[in-house]
Design a protein around this motif. Structure first.
Motif, mmCIF file in Angstrom:
data_model
loop_
_atom_site.group_PDB
_atom_site.id
_atom_site.type_symbol
_atom_site.label_atom_id
_atom_site.label_comp_id
_atom_site.label_asym_id
_atom_site.label_seq_id
_atom_site.Cartn_x
_atom_site.Cartn_y
_atom_site.Cartn_z
ATOM 1 N N UNK A 45 0.855 -1.190 0.000
ATOM 2 C CA UNK A 45 0.000 0.000 0.000
ATOM 3 C C UNK A 45 0.891 1.240 0.000
ATOM 4 N N UNK A 46 0.761 2.069 -1.030
ATOM 5 C CA UNK A 46 1.539 3.306 -1.121
ATOM 6 C C UNK A 46 0.713 4.431 -0.493
ATOM 7 N N UNK A 47 1.206 4.979 0.612
ATOM 8 C CA UNK A 47 0.483 6.044 1.305
ATOM 9 C C UNK A 47 0.892 7.434 0.820
ATOM 10 N N UNK A 48 2.139 7.613 0.449
ATOM 11 C CA UNK A 48 2.628 8.925 0.020
ATOM 12 C C UNK A 48 3.892 8.748 -0.811
ATOM 13 N N UNK A 49 4.160 9.742 -1.674
ATOM 14 C CA UNK A 49 5.378 9.714 -2.479
ATOM 15 C C UNK A 49 5.725 11.120 -2.942
ATOM 16 N N UNK A 50 6.982 11.300 -3.304
ATOM 17 C CA UNK A 50 7.420 12.492 -4.026
ATOM 18 C C UNK A 50 8.584 12.086 -4.921
ATOM 19 N N UNK A 51 8.544 12.538 -6.159
ATOM 20 C CA UNK A 51 9.628 12.297 -7.104
ATOM 21 C C UNK A 51 10.395 13.593 -7.285
ATOM 22 N N UNK A 52 11.641 13.614 -6.837
ATOM 23 C CA UNK A 52 12.509 14.768 -7.013
ATOM 24 C C UNK A 52 13.390 14.508 -8.239
ATOM 25 N N UNK A 53 14.255 15.458 -8.576
ATOM 26 C CA UNK A 53 15.054 15.272 -9.784
ATOM 27 C C UNK A 53 16.060 14.137 -9.651
ATOM 28 N N UNK A 54 16.650 13.965 -8.460
ATOM 29 C CA UNK A 54 17.694 12.950 -8.311
ATOM 30 C C UNK A 54 17.425 11.930 -7.202
ATOM 31 N N UNK A 55 16.199 11.911 -6.671
ATOM 32 C CA UNK A 55 15.834 10.898 -5.685
ATOM 33 C C UNK A 55 14.312 10.869 -5.541
ATOM 34 N N UNK A 56 13.829 9.866 -4.816
ATOM 35 C CA UNK A 56 12.404 9.832 -4.510
ATOM 36 C C UNK A 56 12.178 9.268 -3.115
ATOM 37 N N UNK A 57 11.020 9.602 -2.571
ATOM 38 C CA UNK A 57 10.590 9.113 -1.266
ATOM 39 C C UNK A 57 9.282 8.360 -1.423
ATOM 40 N N UNK A 58 9.118 7.300 -0.640
ATOM 41 C CA UNK A 58 7.856 6.587 -0.547
ATOM 42 C C UNK A 58 7.505 6.363 0.921
ATOM 43 N N UNK A 59 6.221 6.329 1.210
ATOM 44 C CA UNK A 59 5.734 5.865 2.504
ATOM 45 C C UNK A 59 4.778 4.723 2.181
ATOM 46 N N UNK A 60 5.120 3.510 2.602
ATOM 47 C CA UNK A 60 4.394 2.337 2.136
ATOM 48 C C UNK A 60 4.302 1.267 3.204
ATOM 49 N N UNK A 61 3.207 0.505 3.160
ATOM 50 C CA UNK A 61 3.015 -0.617 4.072
ATOM 51 C C UNK A 61 2.951 -1.912 3.277
ATOM 52 N N UNK A 62 3.920 -2.810 3.464
ATOM 53 C CA UNK A 62 3.912 -4.105 2.754
ATOM 54 C C UNK A 62 3.041 -5.119 3.482
ATOM 55 N N UNK A 63 2.459 -6.048 2.722
ATOM 56 C CA UNK A 63 1.619 -7.087 3.312
ATOM 57 C C UNK A 63 2.425 -8.305 3.748
ATOM 58 N N UNK A 64 3.626 -8.471 3.181
ATOM 59 C CA UNK A 64 4.498 -9.592 3.555
ATOM 60 C C UNK A 64 5.898 -9.062 3.814
#
Length: 234
Positions: free
Chosen positions: A50-69
């Motif tokens: 489950x992807x809760x939040x993200x941001x794509x920057x020019x040279x990196x990215x962030x995710x906030x996610x909850x995996x089921x396994x």
């Protein structure tokens, strides 16, 4: 020193950072951003993340996610990373590595830090001087949470739903949190815990996790988390 195995626990939110090699750009056009998000959506559904939040920057990215396994997050990241590198190299007529090693991640205590992490992610373009307001940045989940657009990639966490009884109330409450921002200590903790793989939470939370694994979960001794501010957001 041998690197610690990555900490992944099903059902808990994880903050993820992936950087370009030598801080080089990994997104050169809107087409790159769109292709990446398409890959992420496909892989998240395939592996159960489950992807809760993200941001794509020019040279990196962030995710906030909850995996089921316990393998879902790494499977998703590997699938997206490999396919995106092939795409990027083909389109931009280059070869070789794109990523700065393996992705960085940390498990966070949702009740205290999830909303703060979302705010931190949303404010990345503002801190970088790319926009004045996070609502002006297209390549993040912020617009979804304040009602500007619908993002099929996003699965809101229950803590977001708890911000209000109506969509308008939730959007207004979240927008106010983003405008208030996060403290310098929170920003540092969110960054450092992710880059080093330390669990981010209160002492009891980290201690409980430590009892379930032999992997060291904090910078200091077990059960002693990084020093943070007194509030999840301010």
């Amino acid at each position: 020193m041998a690197r610690l195995p990555r900490l992944t626990v099903p059902g808990y939110p994880h903050h993820v950072i992936q950087r370009g090699n030598n801080r080089q750009p990994i997104f050169n056009s809107s087409a790159d951003d769109e292709f990446f998000l398409g890959l992420l959506d496909e892989a998240a559904r395939r592996f159960g993340v489950a992807i809760h939040a993200y941001v794509l920057m020019s040279n990196h990215f962030h995710l906030l996610a909850t995996p089921q396994t316990d393998t879902a997050l790494s499977q998703m990241m590997q699938a997206v990373g490999r396919r995106y590198v092939r795409y990027f190299n083909d389109v931009h007529r280059r070869s070789g590595t794109l990523w700065e090693g393996r992705y960085k991640s940390t498990l966070i205590q949702a009740e205290r830090y999830l909303l703060a992490c979302m705010v931190y992610i949303d404010l990345n373009p503002v801190r970088a001087g790319m926009v004045v307001q996070p609502r002006d940045y297209v390549w993040s989940s912020h617009g979804h949470y304040i009602g500007l657009r619908t993002d099929k990639l996003i699965t809101p966490h229950p803590l977001y739903w708890a911000l209000g009884n109506t969509p308008f109330a939730r959007e207004a409450a979240y927008a106010a949190m983003v405008q208030a921002g996060v403290s310098a200590s929170q920003q540092e903790a969110l960054t450092e815990s992710t880059l080093h793989g330390w669990a981010l939470g209160e002492a009891g939370f980290v201690s409980d996790l430590q009892s379930k694994t032999s992997r060291r979960l904090s910078k200091t001794s077990a059960g002693r988390p990084l020093s943070l501010g007194n509030k999840a957001s301010q």
